[in-house]
Design an enzyme around this catalytic site. Structure first.
Site, PDB file in Angstrom:
ATOM      1  N   GLY A  10       0.837  -1.205   0.000  1.00  0.00           N
ATOM      2  CA  GLY A  10       0.000   0.000   0.000  1.00  0.00           C
ATOM      3  C   GLY A  10       0.866   1.246   0.000  1.00  0.00           C
ATOM      4  O   GLY A  10       1.833   1.348   0.770  1.00  0.00           O
ATOM      5  N   GLY A  12      -0.493   4.520   0.147  1.00  0.00           N
ATOM      6  CA  GLY A  12      -1.199   5.710   0.622  1.00  0.00           C
ATOM      7  C   GLY A  12      -0.335   6.365   1.690  1.00  0.00           C
ATOM      8  O   GLY A  12       0.866   6.084   1.813  1.00  0.00           O
ATOM      9  N   PHE A 114     -13.366  21.500  13.286  1.00  0.00           N
ATOM     10  CA  PHE A 114     -13.908  20.255  12.753  1.00  0.00           C
ATOM     11  C   PHE A 114     -14.824  19.628  13.793  1.00  0.00           C
ATOM     12  O   PHE A 114     -14.761  19.979  14.971  1.00  0.00           O
ATOM     13  CB  PHE A 114     -12.752  19.307  12.376  1.00  0.00           C
ATOM     14  CG  PHE A 114     -12.682  19.009  10.903  1.00  0.00           C
ATOM     15  CD1 PHE A 114     -12.534  20.037   9.983  1.00  0.00           C
ATOM     16  CD2 PHE A 114     -12.767  17.704  10.432  1.00  0.00           C
ATOM     17  CE1 PHE A 114     -12.478  19.765   8.622  1.00  0.00           C
ATOM     18  CE2 PHE A 114     -12.712  17.424   9.080  1.00  0.00           C
ATOM     19  CZ  PHE A 114     -12.564  18.453   8.170  1.00  0.00           C
ATOM     20  N   TRP A 152       1.174  -3.296  -9.129  1.00  0.00           N
ATOM     21  CA  TRP A 152       1.325  -4.699  -8.782  1.00  0.00           C
ATOM     22  C   TRP A 152       0.242  -5.003  -7.746  1.00  0.00           C
ATOM     23  O   TRP A 152      -0.054  -4.165  -6.891  1.00  0.00           O
ATOM     24  CB  TRP A 152       2.707  -4.981  -8.181  1.00  0.00           C
ATOM     25  CG  TRP A 152       3.827  -4.981  -9.194  1.00  0.00           C
ATOM     26  CD1 TRP A 152       4.025  -4.082 -10.199  1.00  0.00           C
ATOM     27  CD2 TRP A 152       4.902  -5.928  -9.269  1.00  0.00           C
ATOM     28  NE1 TRP A 152       5.166  -4.393 -10.891  1.00  0.00           N
ATOM     29  CE2 TRP A 152       5.727  -5.528 -10.355  1.00  0.00           C
ATOM     30  CE3 TRP A 152       5.261  -7.060  -8.544  1.00  0.00           C
ATOM     31  CZ2 TRP A 152       6.885  -6.217 -10.719  1.00  0.00           C
ATOM     32  CZ3 TRP A 152       6.406  -7.752  -8.894  1.00  0.00           C
ATOM     33  CH2 TRP A 152       7.202  -7.339  -9.981  1.00  0.00           C
ATOM     34  N   HIS A 229     -20.784   9.502   6.623  1.00  0.00           N
ATOM     35  CA  HIS A 229     -20.458  10.928   6.664  1.00  0.00           C
ATOM     36  C   HIS A 229     -21.739  11.727   6.419  1.00  0.00           C
ATOM     37  O   HIS A 229     -22.526  11.372   5.546  1.00  0.00           O
ATOM     38  CB  HIS A 229     -19.417  11.236   5.581  1.00  0.00           C
ATOM     39  CG  HIS A 229     -18.778  12.578   5.705  1.00  0.00           C
ATOM     40  ND1 HIS A 229     -19.471  13.747   5.453  1.00  0.00           N
ATOM     41  CD2 HIS A 229     -17.524  12.942   6.063  1.00  0.00           C
ATOM     42  CE1 HIS A 229     -18.649  14.767   5.644  1.00  0.00           C
ATOM     43  NE2 HIS A 229     -17.469  14.310   6.014  1.00  0.00           N
ATOM     44  N   HIS A 337     -18.549   6.187   4.508  1.00  0.00           N
ATOM     45  CA  HIS A 337     -17.328   6.966   4.339  1.00  0.00           C
ATOM     46  C   HIS A 337     -16.066   6.291   4.864  1.00  0.00           C
ATOM     47  O   HIS A 337     -14.996   6.412   4.271  1.00  0.00           O
ATOM     48  CB  HIS A 337     -17.521   8.304   5.052  1.00  0.00           C
ATOM     49  CG  HIS A 337     -16.345   9.227   4.968  1.00  0.00           C
ATOM     50  ND1 HIS A 337     -15.817   9.634   3.765  1.00  0.00           N
ATOM     51  CD2 HIS A 337     -15.597   9.832   5.932  1.00  0.00           C
ATOM     52  CE1 HIS A 337     -14.792  10.452   4.003  1.00  0.00           C
ATOM     53  NE2 HIS A 337     -14.627  10.571   5.298  1.00  0.00           N
ATOM     54  N   GLU A 361      -5.983   3.005   7.487  1.00  0.00           N
ATOM     55  CA  GLU A 361      -7.398   2.644   7.619  1.00  0.00           C
ATOM     56  C   GLU A 361      -7.604   1.135   7.699  1.00  0.00           C
ATOM     57  O   GLU A 361      -8.587   0.663   8.276  1.00  0.00           O
ATOM     58  CB  GLU A 361      -8.225   3.250   6.472  1.00  0.00           C
ATOM     59  CG  GLU A 361      -9.718   3.162   6.757  1.00  0.00           C
ATOM     60  CD  GLU A 361     -10.579   3.951   5.783  1.00  0.00           C
ATOM     61  OE1 GLU A 361     -10.092   4.920   5.167  1.00  0.00           O
ATOM     62  OE2 GLU A 361     -11.769   3.583   5.650  1.00  0.00           O
ATOM     63  N   ARG A 372     -15.121   7.875  14.363  1.00  0.00           N
ATOM     64  CA  ARG A 372     -13.891   8.653  14.182  1.00  0.00           C
ATOM     65  C   ARG A 372     -14.212  10.134  14.045  1.00  0.00           C
ATOM     66  O   ARG A 372     -15.165  10.514  13.369  1.00  0.00           O
ATOM     67  CB  ARG A 372     -13.178   8.199  12.908  1.00  0.00           C
ATOM     68  CG  ARG A 372     -12.048   9.116  12.489  1.00  0.00           C
ATOM     69  CD  ARG A 372     -11.319   8.606  11.280  1.00  0.00           C
ATOM     70  NE  ARG A 372     -12.058   8.710  10.040  1.00  0.00           N
ATOM     71  CZ  ARG A 372     -12.051   9.769   9.224  1.00  0.00           C
ATOM     72  NH1 ARG A 372     -11.355  10.853   9.536  1.00  0.00           N
ATOM     73  NH2 ARG A 372     -12.724   9.750   8.093  1.00  0.00           N
ATOM     74  N   LEU A 373     -13.417  10.977  14.686  1.00  0.00           N
ATOM     75  CA  LEU A 373     -13.538  12.414  14.450  1.00  0.00           C
ATOM     76  C   LEU A 373     -12.936  12.751  13.098  1.00  0.00           C
ATOM     77  O   LEU A 373     -11.901  12.201  12.718  1.00  0.00           O
ATOM     78  CB  LEU A 373     -12.765  13.201  15.518  1.00  0.00           C
ATOM     79  CG  LEU A 373     -13.248  13.127  16.954  1.00  0.00           C
ATOM     80  CD1 LEU A 373     -12.433  14.087  17.812  1.00  0.00           C
ATOM     81  CD2 LEU A 373     -14.729  13.429  17.068  1.00  0.00           C
TER      82      LEU A 373
END
Ligand code: FAD
Length: 558
Positions: A10, A12, A114, A152, A229, A337, A361, A372-373
């Site tokens: 991964g 990310g 937020f 890959w 969300h 989400h 994640e 989750r915030l």
């Protein structure tokens, strides 16, 4: 055979942060990704990343408390303490690497408010924070010479004598299958959003890593905790960032009323996501919506704020809802989400299997609990990505290399060939994927009950039977996306099973798991995590207590 000390699956934010940390620890590191690294879903993150900075009068303990309250007291408090106390350092490190965070009027790093937080502590880059972070990390990974295998696809993990020793992978361009031997493997494969339809997640978010681990008997935790969300577009499920409400946008119903006044009089639109999504759904169900939606109203923010800080979502509203955000409210509704659960790890990314780590994640360090915030996920990817990279590098140094069993490639090839040979008999993956997504979105959404979740479990069994005879009509080897999407569907069905079984198991309402047939939180019996793993005779469900350090559970009000 390919050999590396640490293999990160991964690319990310979690994967690249892990790779950078492992490489800086002096071992040989490779990253593998089914798409080009900067196409990972982290790229889509809009709103920002949280950090409490003490020199701004915001102690990290306040961030920790907001996170724990947001989690409905299901997060493990030791893990939250690690994340929140290391947040400032991590965000500043990214700034020093070159992330161009948005500034305030005095030229300091700017913050926006937020949901679920008493302080504005979300650092951001306009409304493309993830993209800015991801590109900078990719530069860093290239700079230190980490080998990246892009496009890959990981098919399975290599596990010998209870220890993870690498992965079996397919080069998508050629269809060739390779063995990558590694002393430590870090799963950083992201979320599973597409198990639900629609979802804000990219099409590639298919839960591969969770399924890879689950198939090897590794425990998944909190899988029932699926975040909806509050603001997604009806047409395609695209996300309208919480940054909009952070900048002051309202939520209104068909009467133009700011309905959050009734549900969360103090925090209003910035209550935690589970609370806002439930409030919206209640408005819609009680007839105060329009066409299955309520509205995000940004008109009063003015064109300057919209153009400077919310330009991406303003484009989305125009392109996919035909709405000019500065003149009209945008129809929105709650949409799938984020997956709070995932592969159970400790604060160093260690899973229940030696040599196997997880971060981002796909992992459940247990910092998000039941909800989750917003802007805590990017933080989670960086803090625990780094920690797992460091720990895996250390672990790899102590592993003695050994030969792997013969026949790994043949075994994988046989499985794929059997799937390819079935053409003509079975259906294609698409209709099964859609039926799964719709079932999950109907039965495991904002409101759930026993009957619905039972129905989901039995539909999933039917879908699995259909999948057993799925056909792959493209027989080619070059970029065979028909085959890849089919393999991904296999991963998704495993994830769906884990979610539905965990949901049925939790006999209370907590965080995102709200049961209309059991609407109360029950701390006496359910202040614990649900673990699910796959044994020889099918799924095994277990429990483990929530770790509480300094914050006793209280009633949750916003
Ligand atoms: C639209 C959107 C907006 C968001 N906004 C925010 C925000 O503002 N703030 C916030 O905190 N969070 C936000 N989130 C959540 C957050 O972006 C994600 O949780 C986080 O970026 C996940 O990062 P990751 O590194 O774990 O995984 P990802 O970025 O999803 O990367 C997964 C990687 O795994 C690879 N991979 C997967 N399967 C395989 C396989 N079989 N073989 C090889 N490679 C594989 C992929 O190619 C990819 O490189 C948002 C999410 C979405 C969807």
């Amino acid at each position: 055979m390919i050999d590396h000390d640490v293999l990160v699956i991964g690319a990310g934010l979690a994967g690249m942060r892990a790779a950078l940390a492992a490489s800086e620890s002096g071992v040989d590191v490779a990253v593998i990704s089914k798409v080009h690294p900067v196409r990972s879903h982290s790229n889509a993150a809009q709103g920002g990343i949280n950090a409490a900075l003490t020199d701004r009068g915001d102690p990290w303990e306040d961030h920790a408390f907001d996170t724990i309250k947001g989690s409905d007291y299901l997060a493990d408090q030791n893990a939250v303490e690690v994340m929140c106390s290391e947040a400032g350092r991590e965000v500043i490190a990214m700034e020093h690497m070159g992330v161009i965070f948005s500034r305030d009027d005095e030229g300091r790093l700017g913050t926006r408010a937020f949901g679920g937080q008493r302080q504005a502590r979300t650092f951001f880059v306009a409304d493309f924070t993830g993209q800015a972070l991801l590109h900078v990390l990719y530069e860093q990974v290239l700079k230190v010479g980490v080998r990246t295998y892009e496009e890959w696809f990981v098919l399975s993990l290599i596990v010998e004598e209870g220890q993870c020793r690498g992965a079996i992978v397919m080069e998508i361009r050629t269809g060739d299958i390779h063995v990558i031997r590694a002393k430590a493997v870090i799963l950083a494969t992201g979320g599973l959003g597409r198990v639900f339809e629609p979802s804000t997640n990219a099409l590639i978010c298919t839960g591969d890593g969770m399924a890879l681990a689950y198939r090897e008997g590794v425990s998944l935790m909190d899988m029932e905790m699926v975040q909806y969300h509050p603001t997604t577009l009806k047409s395609n499920g695209a996300l309208m960032s919480e940054g909009a409400r952070g900048e002051g946008a309202y939520l209104i119903n068909s009467d133009g009323e700011r309905f959050m006044e009734r549900y969360a009089p103090n925090m209003m639109e910035l209550a935690s996501r589970d609370v806002v999504s439930r409030s919206e759904q209640t408005e819609i169900l009680e007839g105060r919506g329009v066409d299955g939606c309520v509205f995000l109203d940004c008109r009063h923010l003015g064109e300057k704020v919209i153009n400077e800080k919310l330009s991406q979502i303003s484009d989305l509203a125009r392109d996919f809802a035909n709405v000019d955000m500065s003149k009209q409210p945008v129809p929105i509704r709650p949409g799938m989400h984020y997956q709070m659960g995932g592969i159970k790890t400790d604060v160093d990314g260690c899973t229940s299997m030696r040599g196997l780590y997880a971060a981002g994640e796909t992992a459940c360090v247990s910092v998000h609990g039941g909800n989750r915030l917003g802007a805590n996920s990017l933080l989670d990817t960086l803090v625990f990505g780094r920690r797992s990279g460091e720990h895996a590098a250390n672990f790899a140094r102590g592993v003695v290399e050994r030969a792997l069993n013969d026949g790994l490639i043949d075994r994988e090839n046989r499985g794929i060939q059997a799937m390819m040979d079935r053409a003509g008999e079975g259906e294609l993956f698409g209709s099964i994927r859609l039926d799964m997504g719709r079932t999950m979105n109907e039965r495991l959404a904002v409101f759930r009950d026993d009957e619905g979740m039972r129905d989901a479990v039995s539909k999933l069994t039917e879908l699995r039977n259909r999948f057993d005879s799925v056909a792959v009509t493209d027989k080619g080897k070059t970029f065979n996306t028909n085959l890849l999407f089919t393999l991904e569907l296999g991963f998704m069905l495993d994830c769906a099973e884990a979610i539905a079984l965990s949901g049925l198991e939790r006999k209370e309402s907590r965080g995102a798991h709200f049961r209309t047939d059991m609407p109360e939180r029950d701390d006496k019996n359910w202040l614990k995590h649900i673990l699910v793993s796959r044994g020889a005779d099918g799924p095994i469900i277990e429990n483990t207590p929530v770790i509480i350090t300094q914050w006793e559970p209280q009633e949750r009000k916003y």
